[in-house]
Design an enzyme around this catalytic site. Structure first.
Site, PDB file in Angstrom:
ATOM      1  N   PRO A   1       0.859  -1.251  -0.025  1.00 28.31           N
ATOM      2  CA  PRO A   1       0.098   0.028  -0.044  1.00 28.31           C
ATOM      3  C   PRO A   1       0.972   1.341  -0.080  1.00 28.31           C
ATOM      4  O   PRO A   1       1.677   1.305   0.770  1.00 28.31           O
ATOM      5  CB  PRO A   1      -0.748  -0.024   1.267  1.00 28.31           C
ATOM      6  CG  PRO A   1      -0.047  -0.851   2.120  1.00 28.31           C
ATOM      7  CD  PRO A   1       0.816  -1.851   1.221  1.00 28.31           C
ATOM      8  N   MET A   2       0.711   2.201  -0.938  1.00 26.63           N
ATOM      9  CA  MET A   2       1.468   3.308  -1.038  1.00 26.63           C
ATOM     10  C   MET A   2       0.296   4.540  -1.244  1.00 26.63           C
ATOM     11  O   MET A   2      -0.017   4.475  -2.327  1.00 26.63           O
ATOM     12  CB  MET A   2       2.365   3.342  -2.097  1.00 26.63           C
ATOM     13  CG  MET A   2       3.564   2.085  -2.041  1.00 26.63           C
ATOM     14  SD  MET A   2       4.567   1.911  -3.389  1.00 26.63           S
ATOM     15  CE  MET A   2       3.460   0.722  -4.535  1.00 26.63           C
TER      16      MET A   2
ATOM     17  N   GLN B   1      -6.282  -1.534   3.323  1.00 28.94           N
ATOM     18  CA  GLN B   1      -5.402  -1.165   4.830  1.00 28.94           C
ATOM     19  C   GLN B   1      -5.980  -0.221   5.573  1.00 28.94           C
ATOM     20  O   GLN B   1      -6.246   1.056   4.608  1.00 28.94           O
ATOM     21  CB  GLN B   1      -3.878  -0.869   4.355  1.00 28.94           C
ATOM     22  CG  GLN B   1      -2.982  -0.767   5.516  1.00 28.94           C
ATOM     23  CD  GLN B   1      -1.468  -0.344   5.298  1.00 28.94           C
ATOM     24  OE1 GLN B   1      -1.707   0.946   4.764  1.00 28.94           O
ATOM     25  NE2 GLN B   1      -0.725  -1.214   5.614  1.00 28.94           N
TER      26      GLN B   1
ATOM     27  N   ARG C   1       7.790   0.289  -4.087  1.00 24.76           N
ATOM     28  CA  ARG C   1       8.178   1.185  -5.013  1.00 24.76           C
ATOM     29  C   ARG C   1       8.630   0.675  -6.514  1.00 24.76           C
ATOM     30  O   ARG C   1       8.208   1.254  -7.532  1.00 24.76           O
ATOM     31  CB  ARG C   1       8.765   2.448  -4.937  1.00 24.76           C
ATOM     32  CG  ARG C   1       8.160   3.539  -3.895  1.00 24.76           C
ATOM     33  CD  ARG C   1       9.025   4.440  -2.991  1.00 24.76           C
ATOM     34  NE  ARG C   1       7.917   5.351  -2.384  1.00 24.76           N
ATOM     35  CZ  ARG C   1       7.126   4.903  -1.511  1.00 24.76           C
ATOM     36  NH1 ARG C   1       6.684   3.669  -0.898  1.00 24.76           N
ATOM     37  NH2 ARG C   1       6.330   5.822  -0.851  1.00 24.76           N
TER      38      ARG C   1
ATOM     39  N   ASN D   1       9.130  -7.146   3.572  1.00 25.68           N
ATOM     40  CA  ASN D   1       8.876  -6.091   2.763  1.00 25.68           C
ATOM     41  C   ASN D   1      10.110  -5.153   2.782  1.00 25.68           C
ATOM     42  O   ASN D   1      10.681  -5.230   3.853  1.00 25.68           O
ATOM     43  CB  ASN D   1       7.703  -5.077   3.078  1.00 25.68           C
ATOM     44  CG  ASN D   1       7.405  -4.100   2.587  1.00 25.68           C
ATOM     45  OD1 ASN D   1       7.367  -2.986   3.417  1.00 25.68           O
ATOM     46  ND2 ASN D   1       7.561  -3.729   1.215  1.00 25.68           N
ATOM     47  N   GLY D   2      10.593  -4.273   2.023  1.00 24.98           N
ATOM     48  CA  GLY D   2      11.638  -3.271   1.997  1.00 24.98           C
ATOM     49  C   GLY D   2      12.676  -3.572   1.187  1.00 24.98           C
ATOM     50  O   GLY D   2      13.297  -4.150   1.191  1.00 24.98           O
ATOM     51  N   GLY D   3      12.923  -2.647   0.182  1.00 20.16           N
ATOM     52  CA  GLY D   3      14.117  -2.530  -0.881  1.00 20.16           C
ATOM     53  C   GLY D   3      14.102  -3.728  -1.851  1.00 20.16           C
ATOM     54  O   GLY D   3      15.221  -4.001  -2.388  1.00 20.16           O
TER      55      GLY D   3
ATOM     56  N   CYS E   1       3.605   2.860   8.988  1.00 24.81           N
ATOM     57  CA  CYS E   1       3.958   4.373   8.586  1.00 24.81           C
ATOM     58  C   CYS E   1       4.531   5.104   9.443  1.00 24.81           C
ATOM     59  O   CYS E   1       3.976   5.540  10.704  1.00 24.81           O
ATOM     60  CB  CYS E   1       2.356   4.859   8.022  1.00 24.81           C
ATOM     61  SG  CYS E   1       2.530   6.444   7.344  1.00 24.81           S
TER      62      CYS E   1
ATOM     63  N   HIS F   1       8.206  -5.069   7.363  1.00 21.92           N
ATOM     64  CA  HIS F   1       9.090  -4.055   6.666  1.00 21.92           C
ATOM     65  C   HIS F   1      10.480  -4.265   7.590  1.00 21.92           C
ATOM     66  O   HIS F   1      10.710  -3.947   8.865  1.00 21.92           O
ATOM     67  CB  HIS F   1       8.629  -2.626   6.715  1.00 21.92           C
ATOM     68  CG  HIS F   1       9.571  -1.717   5.917  1.00 21.92           C
ATOM     69  ND1 HIS F   1       9.037  -0.449   5.311  1.00 21.92           N
ATOM     70  CD2 HIS F   1      10.710  -1.570   5.942  1.00 21.92           C
ATOM     71  CE1 HIS F   1       9.721   0.131   4.456  1.00 21.92           C
ATOM     72  NE2 HIS F   1      11.155  -0.507   5.008  1.00 21.92           N
TER      73      HIS F   1
END
Length: 337
Positions: free
Chosen positions: A20-21, A73, A237, A214-216, A103, A174
């Site tokens: 979710p972004m 979310q 992303r 999650n992350g990178g 967040c 994350h």
């Protein structure tokens, strides 16, 4: 093509999802993303409980059926409000509901939303319990590996164990801490080092839980590597800037990735449909700028569609035809050489 068989270290029921972004995973992007891969799980932007309870529900919750499986979310910390919003999400047709405990933005901290809740695992457990009691769809948690002075693996494990006492079994982790004082949300995505081993260790120590990392994560190769250690991978992303990564992930299901141009031929009628609803063309084309990432002509594609450069759907079609010619020419020259 990647092989997944009985001897593979990748679980057969693995999960790939798009994070979710805010301002990015809109319903227009999600419709586009679904065309790349029917298997990945998509997430809404984070929606606060207040926006649902007191705002325009349709604006925040409507989606196209093709986006499924789709997760809503939620951001909030009041158990009853979260339970009510979870019920609304289930009635609206969402496949799952997820609580944001990751967040790091100042705005959400002030409303006791997001990563700051990691400091209150009992409150998070109360929220999850209330949400689970209200709905029959799964309720999951997305969180960081730590915040501020709460940075040890043991503290993260305590958080997870506390929440898991509610019978919540799915945790999206994350693999960075969040420094809530001193770093911006963007810096919190980049500066704290990634600690993938902590997430792997969590899965080893709690094998009964579904652990998604999650992350990178920016490639199919990295995704495959993580799946050897955990149950799922959430891509952030990279799935927006290079959406064809989602198509490449089709190899995890031993399926052939779809063609970029076929995807666009499916998306053009959707653009027309949204334009007829009153959406601006630039609002739609911003989601497709990365379609040809790392290919010849990608920069020209982005320039043709950025901002207000594309005035009509015909301009989008012309840019697409130009890309077809450019890629064909590049491939032909390569073969000739």
């Amino acid at each position: 093509m990647l092989e997944i068989n009985e001897n593979s270290s990748i679980a057969k029921d693995f999960r790939i999802s798009v994070a979710p972004m805010m301002d990015w995973t809109t319903r227009d992007y999600r419709y586009f993303a679904r065309l790349f891969n029917p298997h990945v799980w998509l997430y809404s932007e984070m929606v606060t409980t207040g926006a649902i309870l007191y705002g325009d529900k349709s604006r925040h919750l409507d989606f196209n059926a093709s986006e499924q499986p789709l997760v809503l979310q939620l951001g909030g910390s009041n158990p009853q409000d979260l339970a009510t919003c979870s019920t609304i999400a289930e009635d609206w047709g969402y496949a799952e509901v997820n609580l944001n405990v990751g967040c790091p933005s100042d705005r959400v901290q002030n409303n006791k939303i997001g990563a700051c809740l990691m400091a209150e695992p009992e409150l998070v457990a109360d929220c999850i319990a209330a949400m689970q009691q209200a709905v029959s769809i799964p309720v999951t948690v997305k969180h960081r590996i730590g915040i501020d002075d709460m940075q040890s693996y043991e503290e993260m494990l305590h958080f997870v164990d506390t929440v898991a006492q509610t019978d919540c079994t799915h945790f999206i982790v994350h693999a960075r801490i969040a420094l809530l004082n001193g770093l911006s949300p963007k810096e919190n995505r980049e500066i704290p080092p990634l600690r993938y081993d902590d997430v792997y260790r969590l899965k080893q120590d709690r094998p009964n839980l579904t652990i998604e990392i999650n992350g990178g994560i920016q490639s199919l190769e990295a995704t495959t590597m993580h799946l050897a250690h955990v149950d799922g991978v959430m891509i952030g992303r990279a799935a927006y800037h290079d959406p064809y990564l989602l198509a490449q992930c089709m190899q995890l299901w031993q399926q052939t990735p779809p063609d970029r141009f076929d995807i666009m031929q499916q998306f053009l009628p959707y653009i027309e449909y949204r334009l007829n609803q009153g959406a601006s063309l630039s609002m739609l084309t911003r989601h497709i700028l990365g379609l040809f990432q790392n290919l010849p002509g990608a920069r020209k594609w982005r320039q043709a569609l950025s901002g207000n450069n594309a005035k009509t759907l015909s301009d989008v079609d012309a840019a697409l035809k130009h890309m077809q010619e450019r890629i064909y020419t590049a491939a032909h020259c390569f073969v000739a050489d």
